[in-house]
Motif scaffolding. Structure first.
Motif, short mmCIF file in Angstrom:
data_model
loop_
_atom_site.label_atom_id
_atom_site.label_comp_id
_atom_site.label_asym_id
_atom_site.label_seq_id
_atom_site.Cartn_x
_atom_site.Cartn_y
_atom_site.Cartn_z
N GLN A 61 0.84 -1.18 0.00
CA GLN A 61 0.00 0.00 0.00
C GLN A 61 0.88 1.24 0.00
OE1 GLN A 61 -3.81 -0.51 2.23
NE2 GLN A 61 -2.46 -1.63 3.58
N ALA A 62 0.36 2.28 -0.55
CA ALA A 62 1.09 3.55 -0.59
C ALA A 62 0.87 4.31 0.70
CB ALA A 62 0.63 4.37 -1.78
N LYS A 116 3.51 -5.38 7.55
CA LYS A 116 4.30 -4.44 6.73
C LYS A 116 3.47 -3.21 6.35
CE LYS A 116 7.75 -7.41 6.50
NZ LYS A 116 7.16 -8.53 7.24
N LEU A 117 2.54 -2.84 7.21
CA LEU A 117 1.73 -1.65 6.96
C LEU A 117 2.32 -0.41 7.60
CD1 LEU A 117 -1.82 -3.20 7.61
CD2 LEU A 117 -0.72 -2.79 5.41
N LEU A 118 3.17 -0.60 8.58
CA LEU A 118 3.79 0.52 9.31
C LEU A 118 5.29 0.45 9.12
CD1 LEU A 118 1.72 0.24 12.62
CD2 LEU A 118 1.24 1.69 10.64
N SER A 119 5.87 1.60 8.99
CA SER A 119 7.32 1.65 8.77
C SER A 119 8.09 1.87 10.06
CB SER A 119 7.65 2.77 7.77
OG SER A 119 7.11 4.01 8.21
N SER A 120 7.62 2.74 10.92
CA SER A 120 8.33 3.08 12.15
C SER A 120 7.41 2.81 13.34
CB SER A 120 8.76 4.55 12.15
OG SER A 120 9.27 4.92 13.41
N ASN A 121 7.88 1.95 14.25
CA ASN A 121 7.05 1.62 15.40
C ASN A 121 6.83 2.80 16.33
OD1 ASN A 121 6.90 -0.90 14.42
ND2 ASN A 121 8.03 -1.91 16.06
N SER A 122 7.86 3.57 16.56
CA SER A 122 7.73 4.69 17.51
C SER A 122 6.79 5.75 16.96
CB SER A 122 9.11 5.28 17.79
OG SER A 122 9.72 5.73 16.58
N TRP A 168 -11.03 -1.00 18.50
CA TRP A 168 -10.44 -1.80 17.45
C TRP A 168 -10.77 -1.25 16.07
CZ3 TRP A 168 -6.89 -4.80 19.30
CH2 TRP A 168 -7.01 -5.26 20.61
N PHE A 169 -11.89 -0.56 15.93
CA PHE A 169 -12.22 0.03 14.64
C PHE A 169 -11.27 1.15 14.29
CE2 PHE A 169 -14.54 3.22 12.12
CZ PHE A 169 -14.82 2.47 11.00
N VAL A 170 -10.97 2.01 15.24
CA VAL A 170 -10.02 3.09 14.99
C VAL A 170 -8.65 2.51 14.65
CG1 VAL A 170 -8.78 5.01 16.07
CG2 VAL A 170 -11.25 4.78 16.39
N ALA A 171 -8.24 1.47 15.36
CA ALA A 171 -6.95 0.84 15.06
C ALA A 171 -6.95 0.24 13.65
CB ALA A 171 -6.64 -0.23 16.10
N THR A 172 -8.08 -0.34 13.24
CA THR A 172 -8.17 -0.92 11.90
C THR A 172 -8.06 0.17 10.84
OG1 THR A 172 -9.61 -2.65 12.78
CG2 THR A 172 -9.58 -2.36 10.39
N VAL A 173 -8.79 1.27 11.02
CA VAL A 173 -8.71 2.39 10.08
C VAL A 173 -7.29 2.94 10.03
CG1 VAL A 173 -9.51 4.74 9.65
CG2 VAL A 173 -11.15 2.96 10.32
N PHE A 174 -6.65 3.04 11.18
CA PHE A 174 -5.27 3.55 11.25
C PHE A 174 -4.33 2.67 10.42
CE2 PHE A 174 -1.13 3.65 13.43
CZ PHE A 174 -0.85 5.01 13.35
N LEU A 175 -4.49 1.35 10.51
CA LEU A 175 -3.62 0.45 9.73
C LEU A 175 -3.98 0.50 8.25
CD1 LEU A 175 -3.39 -2.71 12.03
CD2 LEU A 175 -1.85 -0.75 11.89
N ILE A 176 -5.26 0.67 7.92
CA ILE A 176 -5.63 0.75 6.51
C ILE A 176 -4.96 1.94 5.84
CG2 ILE A 176 -7.59 1.29 4.99
CD1 ILE A 176 -9.31 -0.52 6.72
N ASN A 188 -2.16 3.17 6.60
CA ASN A 188 -0.71 3.04 6.80
C ASN A 188 -0.18 3.95 7.89
OD1 ASN A 188 -1.13 2.84 3.48
ND2 ASN A 188 0.02 1.17 4.42
N GLY A 189 -0.94 4.11 8.95
CA GLY A 189 -0.48 4.91 10.08
C GLY A 189 -0.57 6.40 9.87
N SER A 190 -1.32 6.84 8.87
CA SER A 190 -1.47 8.27 8.62
C SER A 190 -2.51 8.85 9.57
CB SER A 190 -1.90 8.51 7.17
OG SER A 190 -2.22 9.86 6.97
#
Length: 1317
Positions: free
Chosen positions: A973-974, A1084-1090, A1130-1138, A1140-1142
């Motif tokens: 994903q971009a 592999k949806l997030l690049s930086s954990n912090s 969990w819905f907010v977390a799902t949207v956050f991962l969709i 890509n952490g934006s």
């Protein structure tokens, strides 16, 4: 000592006594075996004089010796006794081999041998004299049974009366046959007949003279000499007492005699129907006895005619039908006489019961249409004339004109009574006929006096008219069983007992309208003005109608008929349905609005029975939907609270003077009425929406306490339902208020004690004489059922939160062996957190109990919110890691932190290690079926390693448990919103065009989007990935916000940036952030954990502050129902991962999405304590995702997939509970990431009702697994712990589309109704 003539006589009597046993034997070997076991088989063996003399001889000769042996054993030193030997055995052995015993046996042998030789030498004189002299000397020497005399009436049994035997040569038998002929003098015929009765009937039938004997028997039966006729009946009776293929000829002979008597003009036994049946006439008694013999044989024959050729059965059938088909106008017919003897037609019911005889009976009945026509015509005539007296069939009636002074039985049956008996017989005859498909094929019946054929409905309506007739006299309790309305009610109930028969026969509008006539008379004001109180239906009528309707409502097809009517559309309200009439009558009766002013209102018994019918409807999903607008729950609750007040004022029902009986009776009646209303109110808890209605009445706690008491006593739910409390308990335990009620009632404590007792105390308090079988399975069978019961109530996060929130456990230094846990927290402390020597030593079965506790933990943490709650409060992961580290033979210390260093080979592999390893992996990793590797809970059976999975003592988990997801197209994903979409499918092209030039008509664009998405997801679901999902969600939410789906107004965040930063996240939510970031990193949806952790934390604070503005304080005592949502979002977390952490894109999307109706169901936090929810729903603590989505899931299941619904019912687990669990955590751990994204897109674009269809499609996909685990009784464990394997949401969209066409109108309106009171 036995000797001489006395011994000979006693031995002769013994031989005569066991003669029937010898005749039953087929060979000499069998005779010897019978004689050796005569004491076991002969009931009166010890009453024979020979046996009594033998006992006296043993006592005289061996009594002293036996006493000496017993005294030796009791006074002396006990000898060694073998394992299978007792002192009695040793004494018996000594007596048998003693010299006194040998002398006694020798004397007995000599005496008995001499007596037997004397009998053989004088056989003819000894035995024939016994036969001819009536065995007068045997009356006092051997036991005899009592058999009816010839003078007795026709109501006692006829079969199985014994005869005697003699050996007859051929010549003598020929002479005997000649003596029976009609021309012989009466004395000779009487003597010949007496001798004939001494010969077994089977020998007579098989002889060459049978044809001559048969004609003679016919003449003798009709002979005016009563002694000859009675002796002939005795001959037939003896023939019927044996079962041979030739018995059918005897039956045919008897029927031939009866036919001749019924058709003979000279017979004085047959009188006109108007004169009735006079049993004072000898001829009538003889005829009735013959009919009795025939009827008893008819009832016995089906038990053994399968052994013989079909011709045997056909002879019996044809003879019977020939007799019944005789035309006897205005004269007592064979049907009348059979009806007097067998009014309930048990002979025909038995013939129709077995498949072997049913088809021949029905086939042959086609040749005799007059039998059916007469029965139908008589029923119609009787029902139309209303000629009913409840006393007509009483054998001991005080009102009978003539009774026998000796027996007290009826001697005269009037013509009306014979007609009534025939009516009863016809009703049962027709009822049995209608119970079978081939029997119903006889209808419609053409009757000479009717222009149109008579249908089944016409017949049943005529019967019902007699039941509902207000002129029907009230029967006394003694004659209730024989009154016509009662008999007809029982017949209709039998027809209703089979669902298919009920649908074909009774599920007709004409029939239900006839049944509802008494209720409609109370509901129509005009009719009440036109009739008097005497014309209102009686209480008995109303109770019978309610009884029939309740049986109809007990089956699915019958219930649907009451709800919708005949040939109506499912789930559609019908204003003319039976359910409307019943419910309206019940609600008005509960509100005391039925009294017309001149009559008493219906009794509480009537109201209770009608309320029970309503309960059978509203405890189902369809019924609750149809009856929802009647507010029946409010009426029942109001009546219940009024009954409670009356019960408090009523006197306590205690023994006292007779003057107080009425007061005590009223008090007891008030208590019964209170329990009736409470029981019916409780049954609203059978459905998800019903629990909401029950909670809103304020009676949930009382009803749950009542249910707990009945459940503990293992009482059945109702008279029509044996099981169901387990399912109801699980339904209640899904909600926070339900769990509080279960806790307060002591039900949870009882479940905990039950499990603990099975694990630690055994199944009973009886002393254990042998060690228990060592369990092979981790959870043995005795503890499996209590474990499942406990798990059923601990799988919902709101319920677990009420039980465990802020429940800290104090570690004790000592635990008593009798100290049992009382709460869920203490159970976790004793069985899960077994981390101190005191806890270990307090368990009798440490490994089995600890494994059971770990299994409970494993099922509980399948709910991610519960996992975070347990970890935040009890830190179970750290405790399990320490336990793993301690399970080593020799730990090695390393420098630095001083912790033991262990590798995989250091940890001992045992049952507890494997179980702990499974839980540690499961609670650390998030992922669908292919996104994580969960180790098995058993060792390998192959040649390789027993447990090839690595063990560990600290996090992170080894790499073997995290599959490599690199290269999966779905994860690419971009991270920027400016990346162009691929145009390789219609959906991507549509989204790209809309991005360049937004569509002005939102509805039109959404229709195109739905069509394109359905096409792509159904054919190539993997093409909907990455950027496509992002743009689809963003563009669809913008388009939907301009349609009617936007039911909430968008609220700007009023809190300042400082206030948002100061917004506190609970420790549970912080653990959830860690878990979500770990999952996103793995995908592999997030690049930086912090950075991702900081962004997700900020997003949760923003959404928390935003939702906090739309929430209000409830003032509820429920821990779960505070202003702040207690679980993780969990819905907010799902949207956050969709995205890509934006943070920006996620927040922008959530703000727009919060205006849509679907946000209330996809976003669990959205409607928590929200101002957008009706106050009654908000204060209930029951979220719409359970009361609406869960309820509608079960509604669709019961309609479309009844096998799955039945599997859940039998397992005591509810579909609503597992589906709400899946939805609350957005299918994390159950579906792969791609399908989670597809799930969100489908719900947003297709409509919120697709949330129901998705869950139904999943359960349909799991149907075979659900059925298998239902049989294994571990359905809750399977559904909670196992991911949904092999399910691709796109492949099931066509099925969901069909569900939408059927159910959208109902489900969508219901789901959007949460804002209405």
């Amino acid at each position: 000592m036995m000797e001489g003539e006395e011994l000979v006589n006693n031995l002769k009597h013994l031989v005569l006594g066991f003669e029937p046993h010898v005749r039953e034997a087929g060979s000499l070997e069998q005779v010897e075996d019978v004689l050796q076991h005569l004491e076991e088989n002969e009931q009166h063996f010890h009453r024979y004089e020979f046996v009594k003399q033998l006992k006296r001889s043993i006592e005289e000769n061996l009594g002293g010796f036996i006493d000496e042996e017993i005294e030796k054993c009791s006074m002396g030193v006990p000898e060694e006794v073998g394992q299978d030997e007792t002192q009695v055995d040793r004494i018996t052995e000594r007596v048998i081999h003693s010299s006194p015993m040998s002398e006694l046996v020798g004397k007995l042998k000599r005496a008995v041998t001499e007596a037997a030789e004397d009998l053989l030498q004088n056989f003819g004189r000894q035995f024939e004299s016994a036969v001819h002299n009536g065995e007068s000397s045997q009356e006092t020497s051997r036991p005899r049974k009592h058999y009816p005399d010839d003078d007795e009436t026709s109501y006692s049994s006829s079969l199985n009366q014994p005869g005697s035997f003699m050996f007859m040569n051929t010549d003598r038998f020929v002479r005997l046959t000649e003596d029976l002929e009609k021309g012989q003098p009466p004395e000779i015929r009487r003597e010949a007949l007496r001798q004939l009765n001494m010969i077994p009937a089977t020998e007579i039938v098989c002889s060459d003279q049978w044809h001559q004997v048969k004609s003679s028997v016919l003449d003798l039966l009709a002979d005016p000499d009563q002694n000859l006729a009675n002796s002939t009946l005795k001959f037939i009776m003896q023939a019927f007492s044996t079962t041979t293929p030739r018995t059918g000829e005897i039956f045919t002979l008897l029927v031939k005699f009866l036919s001749s008597q019924m058709t003979s003009h000279k017979s004085t036994a047959i009188s006109s129907l108007k004169s009735g049946l006079d049993l004072r006439k000898v001829e009538s008694v003889r005829l009735l006895k013959a009919f009795r013999l025939m009827n008893e044989f008819q009832r016995e024959a089906p038990g053994y005619w399968v052994r013989y050729p079909e011709k045997y059965m056909e002879e019996i059938l044809q003879s019977t039908l020939d007799l019944l088909s005789l035309e006897t106008a205005q004269v007592v017919s064979p049907s009348h006489l059979i009806a007097v003897l067998d009014p309930k037609a048990s002979w025909f019911i038995k013939w129709m019961h077995g498949s072997y005889s049913r088809l021949p009976v029905l086939t042959m009945l086609q040749r005799y249409p007059s039998i059916l026509e007469n029965a139908v015509r008589h029923c119609l005539r009787y029902c139309s004339s209303r000629r009913c007296s409840s006393d007509r069939m009483s054998d001991t009636s005080e009102n009978a004109p003539w009774t026998s002074s000796l027996t007290g039985q009826r001697m005269v049956y009037t013509g009306a009574e014979l007609e009534y008996a025939y009516f009863i017989h016809s009703v049962h005859f027709l009822g049995s006929l209608l119970s079978y498909t081939r029997g119903r094929d006889f209808f419609p019946v053409k009757l000479p006096d009717r222009t149109e054929p008579l249908t089944i409905s016409n017949l049943l309506v005529a019967m019902i008219s007699l039941i509902t007739d207000p002129d029907t006299p009230t029967a006394s309790p003694a004659t209730e069983d024989w009154c016509p309305p009662h008999l007809l009610t029982q017949t209709l109930k039998v027809l209703c007992s089979t669902e298919e028969v009920c649908e074909i026969c009774l599920c007709k509008d004409s029939i239900t309208n006839a049944l509802l006539t008494p209720l409609e008379q109370w509901l129509e004001p005009q009719s009440l003005q036109d009739i008097s109180s005497a014309q209102l239906p009686s209480e008995g009528t109303l109770l019978r109608v309610a009884d029939i309707l309740s049986v109809i409502a007990s089956s699915t097809r019958g219930r649907r008929h009451l709800l919708y009517g005949q040939d109506r559309t499912l789930l559609s309200r019908n204003e003319s349905s039976a359910a409307r009439v019943i419910t309206e009558f019940t609600t008005k009766a509960l509100d005391n609005k039925l009294t017309p002013g001149f009559a008493e209102p219906p009794s509480k018994a009537v109201i209770g029975d009608c309320l029970y019918i309503c309960r059978q409807l509203y405890n189902t999903y369809e019924g609750l939907l149809i009856l929802s607008h009647y507010s029946l729950h409010s009426c029942v609750a109001q009546a219940f609270h009024q009954a409670c007040l009356e019960a408090e004022k009523a006197p306590t029902p205690t023994p006292g003077p007779s003057d107080d009986r009425r007061g005590r009776s009223n008090g007891q009646s008030a208590l019964v009425w209170e329990d009736t209303l409470r029981d019916n109110l409780l049954n609203f808890a059978s459905t998800a929406k019903g629990i909401l209605l029950l909670q809103q009445t304020g009676s949930l706690n009382e009803c749950v306490s009542y249910m707990s008491a009945r459940y503990a006593k293992k009482l059945q739910v109702s008279k029509r339902e044996k099981f169901g409390y387990g399912y109801m308990v699980t339904q209640v335990a899904t909600t926070a208020p339900g769990m509080v009620a279960l806790l307060n009632s002591g039900f949870i404590q009882a479940l905990i004690h039950e499990l603990w007792s099975v694990l630690e105390c055994g199944l009973s308090d009886q002393p254990v004489l042998a060690p228990r079988i060592w369990p092979v399975d981790p959870i043995d069978r005795p503890s499996h059922k209590p474990l499942i019961r406990l798990l059923n109530v601990l799988t919902s996060f709101p319920a677990v939160y009420e039980a465990l929130a802020d429940q800290r456990v104090t570690v004790q230094e000592f635990y008593s062996l009798r100290q049992m846990p009382d709460t869920v927290a203490s159970l976790i402390d004793r069985l899960v957190m077994v981390n101190t020597p005191a806890k270990i030593h307090s368990l009798f079965n440490y490994e089995q109990s600890h494994v059971c506790g770990l299994r409970i933990l494993s099922v509980m943490i399948s709910c991610l919110d519960t996992q975070l709650l347990l970890q935040s409060q009890y830190h179970y992961q750290e405790a399990l890691l320490v336990s793993q580290g301690e399970n080593t033979p020799q730990p090695r210390l390393v420098t630095g932190d001083g912790r033991p260093s262990k590798d995989r080979n250091d940890i001992i592999i045992d049952m507890l290690t494997v179980e702990r390893n499974y839980i540690l992996i499961k609670s650390y990793l998030i992922g669908g079926p292919s996104e994580r590797v969960l180790p098995p809970r058993c060792l390998s059976q192959g040649k390789g390693e027993l447990y090839p999975y690595p063990l560990f003592t600290s996090y992170p988990v080894p790499r073997e448990y995290t599959p490599n997801l690199t290269g999966r197209s779905a994860m690419k994903q971009a991270t920027s919103s400016n990346v162009f979409l691929p145009k390789d499918n219609d959906l991507s092209k549509l989204l790209a065009e809309n991005k360049k030039k937004p569509e002005k008509n939102s509805d039109q664009w959404l229709d195109k989007c739905r069509a394109a998405m359905l096409t792509v997801l159904s054919s190539k679901p993997d093409l909907t990935k990455g950027n496509t999902v992002q743009y689809l969600m963003e563009q669809s939410v913008v388009a939907l916000s301009n349609t009617k789906d936007a039911i909430f107004r968008q609220v700007e965040v009023s809190a300042s940036e400082k206030a948002v930063r100061s917004y506190k996240l609970t420790s549970l939510q912080q653990l959830g952030i860690t878990l979500a970031i770990r999952y996103g990193t793995h995908l592999k949806l997030l690049s930086s954990n912090s950075d991702a952790t900081s962004s997700l934390t900020q997003l949760l604070k923003l959404t928390g502050s935003y939702l906090h503005q739309q929430q209000k304080e409830t003032g509820s005592s429920l821990r779960y129902l505070t202003r702040t949502y207690q679980g993780f979002d969990w819905f907010v977390a799902t949207v956050f991962l969709i995205f890509n952490g934006s943070l920006e894109r996620s927040w922008k999307f959530l703000q727009k999405f919060s205006t849509l109706a679907s946000s209330g169901f996809l976003w669990s936090c959205r409607l928590h304590a929200s101002v957008h929810v009706a106050p009654e729903l908000m204060l209930s603590g029951i979220p719409p995702v359970f009361s609406s989505t869960g309820h509608n899931i079960e509604l669709v299941l019961h309609t479309e997939l009844p096998l799955i619904a039945s599997a859940f019912k039998m397992s005591g687990y509810t579909p609503a509970q597992i589906c709400c669990h899946w939805l609350r955590q957005c299918f994390w751990n159950y579906l792969d990431w791609v399908d989670i994204c597809h799930y969100l897109c489908v719900i947003m674009v297709m409509g919120v009702d697709y949330q129901v269809y998705v869950c139904v499609a999943i359960l349909r996909h799991l149907q075979s697994d659900i059925s298998r685990h239902m049989q294994d009784q571990d359905l809750v464990i399977f559904l909670k712990e196992e991911p949904i394997r092999g399910f691709r949401l796109g492949h099931h969209l066509p099925y969901m589309k069909t569900l939408e066409e059927k159910f959208r109108t109902i489900i969508l309106s219901d789901m959007l109704n949460f804002s209405k009171p």
